[in-house]
Write a protein that holds these residues in place. Structure first.
Motif, short mmCIF file in Angstrom:
data_model
loop_
_atom_site.label_atom_id
_atom_site.label_comp_id
_atom_site.label_asym_id
_atom_site.label_seq_id
_atom_site.Cartn_x
_atom_site.Cartn_y
_atom_site.Cartn_z
N GLN A 194 0.87 -1.17 0.00
CA GLN A 194 0.00 0.00 0.00
C GLN A 194 0.91 1.22 0.00
OE1 GLN A 194 -3.35 -0.29 2.53
NE2 GLN A 194 -3.98 1.84 2.28
N LEU A 195 0.63 2.11 -0.90
CA LEU A 195 1.49 3.28 -1.14
C LEU A 195 0.80 4.54 -0.64
CD1 LEU A 195 3.84 4.82 -2.54
CD2 LEU A 195 2.58 4.54 -4.69
N PHE A 196 1.52 5.33 0.11
CA PHE A 196 1.01 6.58 0.65
C PHE A 196 1.89 7.74 0.19
CE2 PHE A 196 0.13 3.15 3.56
CZ PHE A 196 -1.19 3.34 3.95
N ALA A 197 1.30 8.76 -0.37
CA ALA A 197 2.06 9.96 -0.72
C ALA A 197 2.17 10.86 0.50
CB ALA A 197 1.36 10.71 -1.86
N ARG A 198 3.31 11.48 0.65
CA ARG A 198 3.45 12.48 1.72
C ARG A 198 2.64 13.71 1.37
NH1 ARG A 198 7.00 10.66 5.32
NH2 ARG A 198 8.59 9.16 4.66
N ASN A 199 2.38 14.56 2.36
CA ASN A 199 1.53 15.72 2.17
C ASN A 199 1.98 16.56 0.97
OD1 ASN A 199 -0.09 15.10 4.34
ND2 ASN A 199 1.03 16.40 5.79
N GLY A 200 1.05 16.78 0.06
CA GLY A 200 1.35 17.61 -1.10
C GLY A 200 2.17 16.93 -2.18
#
Length: 200
Positions: A42-48
């Motif tokens: 599962q991939l999460f982008a950092r804020n922005g």
């Protein structure tokens, strides 16, 4: 004398059933198959950084649509979050390779042992899906590549329409795999069912 540690054997939640066929009416209408285990993260982008992550991995920005990449399939889960499923021959290298590409702009959570994939196909596949899915899966509404998270039989499922036959891949958390599988068998029996196990 030092005792040798026992070897551990990898097992899957649905790895203990024998293939079977149960006819109904004119024959088999639904084919169920437990798919071979694949590496998943599962991939999460950092804020922005969601756009940067999508650009680095060449992901489609459209919600509800899977992206077929060179070595993996990507399913958007929510804004800045995706599930990536490897189709590479060496799954152990999958997570490190993704992590390297998103260094500084995102992070991953290993999901390979957390979910299984059950494929639903056959002439009555859409009829089976309509028995438990709350989404409108009619061919006039969705087509190949569609994906969405929903509930079936009170179990959280990620649905991917693989093609327009239709064929569906259902990603289910391992802890709910057995009751969900039994539900599929029970409902499919009215159409005639063939079940095989590719995930042993």
């Amino acid at each position: 004398m030092v005792e040798r540690a026992p070897d551990f054997v990898a097992v899957t939640p649905l790895g203990d059933f024998e293939p079977f066929t149960r006819g109904a009416g004119d024959g088999v209408g639904v084919n169920l198959s437990v798919q071979p285990a694949r590496a998943m993260v599962q991939l999460f982008a950092r804020n922005g950084k969601a756009d940067d992550v999508a650009k680095n991995l060449k992901l489609e920005a459209r919600p509800g649509q899977a992206t077929i990449c060179k070595n993996f399939v990507t399913f958007p889960l929510s804004s800045g979050q995706w599930l990536l499923v490897s189709n590479a021959d060496d799954p152990e290298k999958f997570a490190p390779a993704i992590e390297k590409k998103i260094s500084g702009i995102g992070y991953i959570s290993e999901q390979s042992d957390a979910r299984i994939c059950i494929r639903v196909s056959g002439l009555k596949a859409r009829d089976l899906m309509s028995r438990g899915c709350r989404l409108d899966l009619h061919e006039s509404v969705i087509s190949k590549g569609f994906c969405a998270q929903t509930q079936m039989a009170q179990v959280g499922v990620l649905i991917h329409q693989v093609d327009d036959a239709p064929i569906y891949d259902l990603y289910v958390y391992a802890g709910f795999a057995k009751p969900f599988w039994q539900w599929l068998i029970d409902i499919s029996s009215q159409f005639g069912i063939s079940a095989e196990n590719k995930g042993e």
